[in-house]
Design a protein around this motif. Sequence first.
Motif, PDB file in Angstrom:
ATOM      1  N   ALA A   1       0.851  -1.193   0.000  1.00 53.58           N
ATOM      2  CA  ALA A   1       0.000   0.000   0.000  1.00 53.58           C
ATOM      3  C   ALA A   1       0.885   1.240   0.000  1.00 53.58           C
ATOM      4  CB  ALA A   1      -0.906   0.005   1.215  1.00 53.58           C
ATOM      5  N   ASP A   2       0.367   2.331  -0.531  1.00 56.96           N
ATOM      6  CA  ASP A   2       1.148   3.571  -0.565  1.00 56.96           C
ATOM      7  C   ASP A   2       0.984   4.381   0.709  1.00 56.96           C
ATOM      8  OD1 ASP A   2       2.974   5.198  -2.074  1.00 56.96           O
ATOM      9  OD2 ASP A   2       1.344   6.634  -2.377  1.00 56.96           O
ATOM     10  N   HIS A   3      -0.224   4.332   1.301  1.00 52.87           N
ATOM     11  CA  HIS A   3      -0.494   5.111   2.511  1.00 52.87           C
ATOM     12  C   HIS A   3      -0.943   4.247   3.689  1.00 52.87           C
ATOM     13  CE1 HIS A   3      -1.343   7.732  -1.031  1.00 52.87           C
ATOM     14  NE2 HIS A   3      -0.569   8.568  -0.358  1.00 52.87           N
ATOM     15  N   GLY A   4      -0.977   2.932   3.499  1.00 52.32           N
ATOM     16  CA  GLY A   4      -1.388   2.037   4.579  1.00 52.32           C
ATOM     17  C   GLY A   4      -2.859   2.096   4.898  1.00 52.32           C
ATOM     18  N   LEU A   5      -3.700   2.470   3.913  1.00 45.93           N
ATOM     19  CA  LEU A   5      -5.137   2.619   4.137  1.00 45.93           C
ATOM     20  C   LEU A   5      -5.884   1.313   3.863  1.00 45.93           C
ATOM     21  CD1 LEU A   5      -5.654   6.084   2.388  1.00 45.93           C
ATOM     22  CD2 LEU A   5      -5.266   5.613   4.834  1.00 45.93           C
ATOM     23  N   ALA A   6      -7.019   1.166   4.555  1.00 46.63           N
ATOM     24  CA  ALA A   6      -7.810  -0.048   4.398  1.00 46.63           C
ATOM     25  C   ALA A   6      -8.207  -0.283   2.948  1.00 46.63           C
ATOM     26  CB  ALA A   6      -9.051   0.021   5.283  1.00 46.63           C
ATOM     27  N   GLU A   7      -8.635   0.784   2.246  1.00 44.62           N
ATOM     28  CA  GLU A   7      -9.082   0.603   0.867  1.00 44.62           C
ATOM     29  C   GLU A   7      -7.934   0.210  -0.056  1.00 44.62           C
ATOM     30  OE1 GLU A   7      -9.274   5.180   1.675  1.00 44.62           O
ATOM     31  OE2 GLU A   7      -9.622   3.302   2.771  1.00 44.62           O
ATOM     32  N   GLU A   8      -6.708   0.612   0.268  1.00 46.39           N
ATOM     33  CA  GLU A   8      -5.561   0.190  -0.524  1.00 46.39           C
ATOM     34  C   GLU A   8      -5.302  -1.303  -0.352  1.00 46.39           C
ATOM     35  OE1 GLU A   8      -3.141   4.467  -0.384  1.00 46.39           O
ATOM     36  OE2 GLU A   8      -2.634   2.869   1.042  1.00 46.39           O
ATOM     37  N   TYR A   9      -5.478  -1.798   0.867  1.00 47.52           N
ATOM     38  CA  TYR A   9      -5.283  -3.237   1.092  1.00 47.52           C
ATOM     39  C   TYR A   9      -6.424  -4.063   0.495  1.00 47.52           C
ATOM     40  CZ  TYR A   9      -1.377  -2.009   4.063  1.00 47.52           C
ATOM     41  OH  TYR A   9      -0.181  -1.518   4.516  1.00 47.52           O
ATOM     42  N   ARG A  10      -7.628  -3.514   0.488  1.00 42.34           N
ATOM     43  CA  ARG A  10      -8.716  -4.213  -0.208  1.00 42.34           C
ATOM     44  C   ARG A  10      -8.379  -4.350  -1.694  1.00 42.34           C
ATOM     45  NH1 ARG A  10     -12.121  -0.603   2.883  1.00 42.34           N
ATOM     46  NH2 ARG A  10     -13.077  -1.704   4.649  1.00 42.34           N
ATOM     47  N   GLN A  11      -7.857  -3.280  -2.278  1.00 42.88           N
ATOM     48  CA  GLN A  11      -7.440  -3.318  -3.676  1.00 42.88           C
ATOM     49  C   GLN A  11      -6.309  -4.330  -3.857  1.00 42.88           C
ATOM     50  OE1 GLN A  11      -5.321   0.164  -5.237  1.00 42.88           O
ATOM     51  NE2 GLN A  11      -6.659   0.130  -7.050  1.00 42.88           N
ATOM     52  N   ALA A  12      -5.362  -4.337  -2.941  1.00 47.41           N
ATOM     53  CA  ALA A  12      -4.227  -5.261  -3.039  1.00 47.41           C
ATOM     54  C   ALA A  12      -4.675  -6.709  -2.950  1.00 47.41           C
ATOM     55  CB  ALA A  12      -3.220  -4.956  -1.931  1.00 47.41           C
ATOM     56  N   ALA A  13      -5.615  -7.001  -2.076  1.00 49.57           N
ATOM     57  CA  ALA A  13      -6.083  -8.377  -1.929  1.00 49.57           C
ATOM     58  C   ALA A  13      -6.662  -8.906  -3.233  1.00 49.57           C
ATOM     59  CB  ALA A  13      -7.113  -8.457  -0.807  1.00 49.57           C
ATOM     60  N   LYS A  14      -7.303  -8.042  -4.000  1.00 55.00           N
ATOM     61  CA  LYS A  14      -7.865  -8.456  -5.282  1.00 55.00           C
ATOM     62  C   LYS A  14      -6.784  -8.588  -6.351  1.00 55.00           C
ATOM     63  CE  LYS A  14     -12.367  -6.275  -4.428  1.00 55.00           C
ATOM     64  NZ  LYS A  14     -13.314  -5.209  -4.869  1.00 55.00           N
ATOM     65  N   ILE A  15      -5.927  -7.576  -6.453  1.00 56.51           N
ATOM     66  CA  ILE A  15      -4.938  -7.557  -7.529  1.00 56.51           C
ATOM     67  C   ILE A  15      -3.865  -8.628  -7.330  1.00 56.51           C
ATOM     68  CG2 ILE A  15      -3.076  -6.171  -8.538  1.00 56.51           C
ATOM     69  CD1 ILE A  15      -4.841  -3.728  -8.191  1.00 56.51           C
ATOM     70  N   LEU A  16      -3.468  -8.882  -6.108  1.00 57.81           N
ATOM     71  CA  LEU A  16      -2.397  -9.837  -5.841  1.00 57.81           C
ATOM     72  C   LEU A  16      -2.893 -11.271  -5.729  1.00 57.81           C
ATOM     73  CD1 LEU A  16      -0.254  -7.822  -3.261  1.00 57.81           C
ATOM     74  CD2 LEU A  16       0.063  -7.997  -5.732  1.00 57.81           C
ATOM     75  N   SER A  17      -4.137 -11.517  -6.052  1.00 59.39           N
ATOM     76  CA  SER A  17      -4.656 -12.891  -6.008  1.00 59.39           C
ATOM     77  C   SER A  17      -3.997 -13.713  -7.111  1.00 59.39           C
ATOM     78  CB  SER A  17      -6.173 -12.896  -6.160  1.00 59.39           C
ATOM     79  OG  SER A  17      -6.548 -12.369  -7.413  1.00 59.39           O
ATOM     80  N   SER A  18      -3.777 -14.981  -6.844  1.00 59.60           N
ATOM     81  CA  SER A  18      -3.033 -15.822  -7.775  1.00 59.60           C
ATOM     82  C   SER A  18      -3.315 -17.286  -7.484  1.00 59.60           C
ATOM     83  CB  SER A  18      -1.527 -15.546  -7.629  1.00 59.60           C
ATOM     84  OG  SER A  18      -0.768 -16.409  -8.437  1.00 59.60           O
ATOM     85  N   PRO A  19      -3.218 -18.152  -8.500  1.00 59.55           N
ATOM     86  CA  PRO A  19      -3.275 -19.593  -8.225  1.00 59.55           C
ATOM     87  C   PRO A  19      -2.030 -20.078  -7.489  1.00 59.55           C
ATOM     88  CG  PRO A  19      -2.808 -19.188 -10.550  1.00 59.55           C
ATOM     89  CD  PRO A  19      -3.151 -17.862  -9.946  1.00 59.55           C
ATOM     90  N   HIS A  20      -0.968 -19.272  -7.482  1.00 58.52           N
ATOM     91  CA  HIS A  20       0.236 -19.611  -6.740  1.00 58.52           C
ATOM     92  C   HIS A  20       0.120 -19.068  -5.318  1.00 58.52           C
ATOM     93  CE1 HIS A  20       1.386 -19.996 -10.870  1.00 58.52           C
ATOM     94  NE2 HIS A  20       1.545 -18.698 -11.056  1.00 58.52           N
ATOM     95  N   PRO A  21       0.785 -19.691  -4.344  1.00 63.70           N
ATOM     96  CA  PRO A  21       0.837 -19.086  -3.008  1.00 63.70           C
ATOM     97  C   PRO A  21       1.472 -17.701  -3.081  1.00 63.70           C
ATOM     98  CG  PRO A  21       1.683 -21.343  -2.965  1.00 63.70           C
ATOM     99  CD  PRO A  21       1.511 -20.978  -4.408  1.00 63.70           C
ATOM    100  N   VAL A  22       0.872 -16.728  -2.391  1.00 62.03           N
ATOM    101  CA  VAL A  22       1.397 -15.362  -2.358  1.00 62.03           C
ATOM    102  C   VAL A  22       1.869 -15.072  -0.934  1.00 62.03           C
ATOM    103  CG1 VAL A  22       0.903 -12.919  -2.703  1.00 62.03           C
ATOM    104  CG2 VAL A  22      -0.115 -14.620  -4.233  1.00 62.03           C
ATOM    105  N   LEU A  23       3.160 -14.776  -0.785  1.00 59.40           N
ATOM    106  CA  LEU A  23       3.788 -14.543   0.509  1.00 59.40           C
ATOM    107  C   LEU A  23       4.144 -13.061   0.603  1.00 59.40           C
ATOM    108  CD1 LEU A  23       6.295 -17.568   0.413  1.00 59.40           C
ATOM    109  CD2 LEU A  23       3.853 -17.579   0.952  1.00 59.40           C
TER     110      LEU A  23
END
Length: 243
Positions: free
Chosen positions: A46-68
């Motif tokens: 996240a750029d500012h550590g905001l909840a909505e940024e992490y919600r966006q990250a959870a969607k974009i960083l989704s993958s069939p591979h394990p994400v660490l």
Amino acid sequence: MIVLAHLSDVHLDGGDRAADRAARTMAYLNDLHRPVDAVLVTGDIADHGLAEEYRQAAKILSSPHPVLTCPGNHDVRAPFREFLLGEAPDSSPVNRVHRVGDVVIALCDSSIPGRDDGFLADETIDWLDSVLPSDGPSLVCFHHPPVELHHPVIDGIRQHGEDRLAALVDRHPSIAGFLCGHAHTPAASTFAGRPLLVAPGVVSTMMLPWEGEGVLNFDSPPAVAFHVLDERSRLTTHFRYIA
């Protein structure tokens, strides 16, 4: 042998530009001819550590591979835990250990709340000491590089107190290398006699002092590192730019 895809410094801010670069990067990884064993993201998600940024990250960083994941200096621990890890919000260091094949991967929180430089808290050093195996390969990951990279901006906000980490390496000869981000440039160095590999930035690329004026180049394409850890615990790294 395991193969890790390593990206860093996504800096999702709710806008389209950072989101598009991160989405293109993940699409490239998700469509690889042969799946990687895991995707590693070493902070500044996240750029500012905001909840909505992490919600966006959870969607974009989704993958069939394990994400660490581990936090960077732009991340905030409580929402990081809540939206990326599905845990109760808490402000203590976010340290996690995973096993990928026969390899132990320790993700350390090198962030200092409210500051840009990094430091591994004593509790993180103690935790790392307890989770690293006595035999078998391991990789130690965090956001801030614990060495100078010969850029005045990054070197001023690198990870400090690294002597404690170096002493730990002597107790754990199984450590095959260190993986980090923060610098927005692909780089290779050593730390305590082990390889230290720095992932390129997804959101931007840091210009080196001899390349000209300015610090960040926002026109360079996003990039990733591929780390191959073979049966002899030898670490080989390839870097790829993404169109």
